[in-house]
Design a protein around this motif. Sequence first.
Motif, PDB file in Angstrom:
ATOM      1  N   LYS A  22      -2.706  76.479  50.574  1.00 51.71           N
ATOM      2  CA  LYS A  22      -1.393  77.130  50.568  1.00 51.71           C
ATOM      3  C   LYS A  22      -1.076  77.576  51.993  1.00 51.71           C
ATOM      4  O   LYS A  22      -1.861  78.295  52.607  1.00 51.71           O
ATOM      5  N   LEU A  75       4.396  73.965  44.596  1.00 44.97           N
ATOM      6  CA  LEU A  75       3.495  75.076  44.248  1.00 44.97           C
ATOM      7  C   LEU A  75       2.616  75.519  45.412  1.00 44.97           C
ATOM      8  O   LEU A  75       1.943  76.535  45.333  1.00 44.97           O
ATOM      9  N   ARG A  76       2.610  74.759  46.488  1.00 46.32           N
ATOM     10  CA  ARG A  76       1.929  75.262  47.695  1.00 46.32           C
ATOM     11  C   ARG A  76       2.700  76.435  48.291  1.00 46.32           C
ATOM     12  O   ARG A  76       2.156  77.243  49.026  1.00 46.32           O
ATOM     13  N   THR A 133       0.127  62.076  51.988  1.00 51.17           N
ATOM     14  CA  THR A 133      -0.016  62.977  50.838  1.00 51.17           C
ATOM     15  C   THR A 133      -0.403  64.359  51.313  1.00 51.17           C
ATOM     16  O   THR A 133      -1.149  64.514  52.278  1.00 51.17           O
ATOM     17  N   GLU A 163      -1.034  66.798  48.784  1.00 54.84           N
ATOM     18  CA  GLU A 163      -1.724  67.440  47.682  1.00 54.84           C
ATOM     19  C   GLU A 163      -3.126  67.831  48.139  1.00 54.84           C
ATOM     20  O   GLU A 163      -3.793  67.107  48.869  1.00 54.84           O
ATOM     21  N   GLY A 164      -3.574  68.988  47.708  1.00 55.57           N
ATOM     22  CA  GLY A 164      -4.919  69.394  48.065  1.00 55.57           C
ATOM     23  C   GLY A 164      -4.963  70.228  49.330  1.00 55.57           C
ATOM     24  O   GLY A 164      -5.968  70.859  49.612  1.00 55.57           O
ATOM     25  N   SER A 199       4.642  64.717  39.729  1.00 53.16           N
ATOM     26  CA  SER A 199       3.478  65.588  39.956  1.00 53.16           C
ATOM     27  C   SER A 199       3.255  65.831  41.458  1.00 53.16           C
ATOM     28  O   SER A 199       2.810  66.906  41.854  1.00 53.16           O
ATOM     29  N   ARG A 200       3.584  64.861  42.285  1.00 54.88           N
ATOM     30  CA  ARG A 200       3.453  65.087  43.733  1.00 54.88           C
ATOM     31  C   ARG A 200       4.482  66.111  44.209  1.00 54.88           C
ATOM     32  O   ARG A 200       4.193  66.965  45.041  1.00 54.88           O
ATOM     33  N   GLU A 211       5.710  68.494  42.344  1.00 57.11           N
ATOM     34  CA  GLU A 211       5.269  69.804  41.819  1.00 57.11           C
ATOM     35  C   GLU A 211       4.133  70.381  42.658  1.00 57.11           C
ATOM     36  O   GLU A 211       4.106  71.577  42.950  1.00 57.11           O
ATOM     37  N   ALA A 212       3.190  69.518  43.051  1.00 55.92           N
ATOM     38  CA  ALA A 212       2.053  70.004  43.853  1.00 55.92           C
ATOM     39  C   ALA A 212       2.542  70.570  45.182  1.00 55.92           C
ATOM     40  O   ALA A 212       2.079  71.630  45.635  1.00 55.92           O
ATOM     41  N   ASN A 213       3.489  69.886  45.788  1.00 50.30           N
ATOM     42  CA  ASN A 213       4.046  70.400  47.051  1.00 50.30           C
ATOM     43  C   ASN A 213       4.726  71.740  46.845  1.00 50.30           C
ATOM     44  O   ASN A 213       4.532  72.679  47.608  1.00 50.30           O
TER      45      ASN A 213
END
Length: 291
Positions: A14, A119-120, A8, A10-11, A112-113, A115-117
């Motif tokens: 950037k 948006l980094r 993962t 996420e988190g 959502s995973r 999208e999180a990637n």
Amino acid sequence: VSEIVGTTVEGLPKPDAPDAITYVDSASETVPGWFDPRDAMLWLAIDELQRDAGVEGDLLEIGVFLGKSAILLGYLARPGEILTVCDLFEDQPATGEVAAEHARFYEGLTRSRFEANYLRFHDDLPTIIQGSSTESLADLKDESFRFVHVDGSHSYDVVRADVATARRLCGPGGIVVFDDVFTGHTPGVCAAVWDAVVHDGLQPLATTNKLYGTWSDQAIDVAALRAALSRHPRLRVQDEHTVAGKPLLEIARSPKAAARHGLLHELTPPGAAKLARKVRARVRERRAPTA
Ligand SMILES: C[S@@+](CC[C@H](N)C(=O)[O-])C[C@H]1O[C@@H](n2cnc3c(N)ncnc32)[C@H](O)[C@@H]1O
């Protein structure tokens, strides 16, 4: 593959990837998925050729997984161009060929995973269509795309439909890229895509493990691509083939480049400086507020 899915991201902060080249060169390594640097570099070269030829249009990816290749498309979209992506994400059928494929390769995938990637790397999400490519792309406008990447289902019937969709959507100068056209575990993709070359007017341009082609008379041709690659610091034409009377280039990484480190360091001045300036200007242009 479960190791890939289990990684993962996420988190994570950037990354420092202000442009497409930096993303290809280093930051893309932080995104799980299947996207060979050879293809990433070829996408940059094709994008440049399209830009030089004045080809405009939207970009589409069928099959994004966690965004490794979609993030690059996000960098390539110019002001006014829309990136649309399509994936089943967690809406997988419970049984059948697609379900088996999902269980084998894509377990843990969620929208959502993705999208999180994404948006980094980018401030805004692309247009996301969640559903099967066979049912959810009918509203996209005919002949309005300049770049379509088909990397979704491996089922013969679905890829046949994706071929028809790509043909409908590609506009003048448009390029289509099909993944897995040589892969042993994807015979359905191979059959559907090569059938389009032999029987459906798809003009091949090049191959990696993907096939690059076009249905447009106004697209870059094999000669233009060969000329561009003859100057490329990291790619070369390994061989030339003919299929059903149609020529195509087999693309490899140049041995010199493969043995060395990043693209930014391999480009020799003044080529490096010129390219970096161009890319930075493009990013600035893209981020500039519109009147
Ligand atoms: C090989 S992965 C894509 C890899 C991705 N392009 C990357 O850069 O890592 C294939 C993706 O296609 C999606 N997919 C499978 N069947 C699909 C269908 N019928 N319509 C849309 N997406 C599909 C899967 O959910 C999966 O995310």
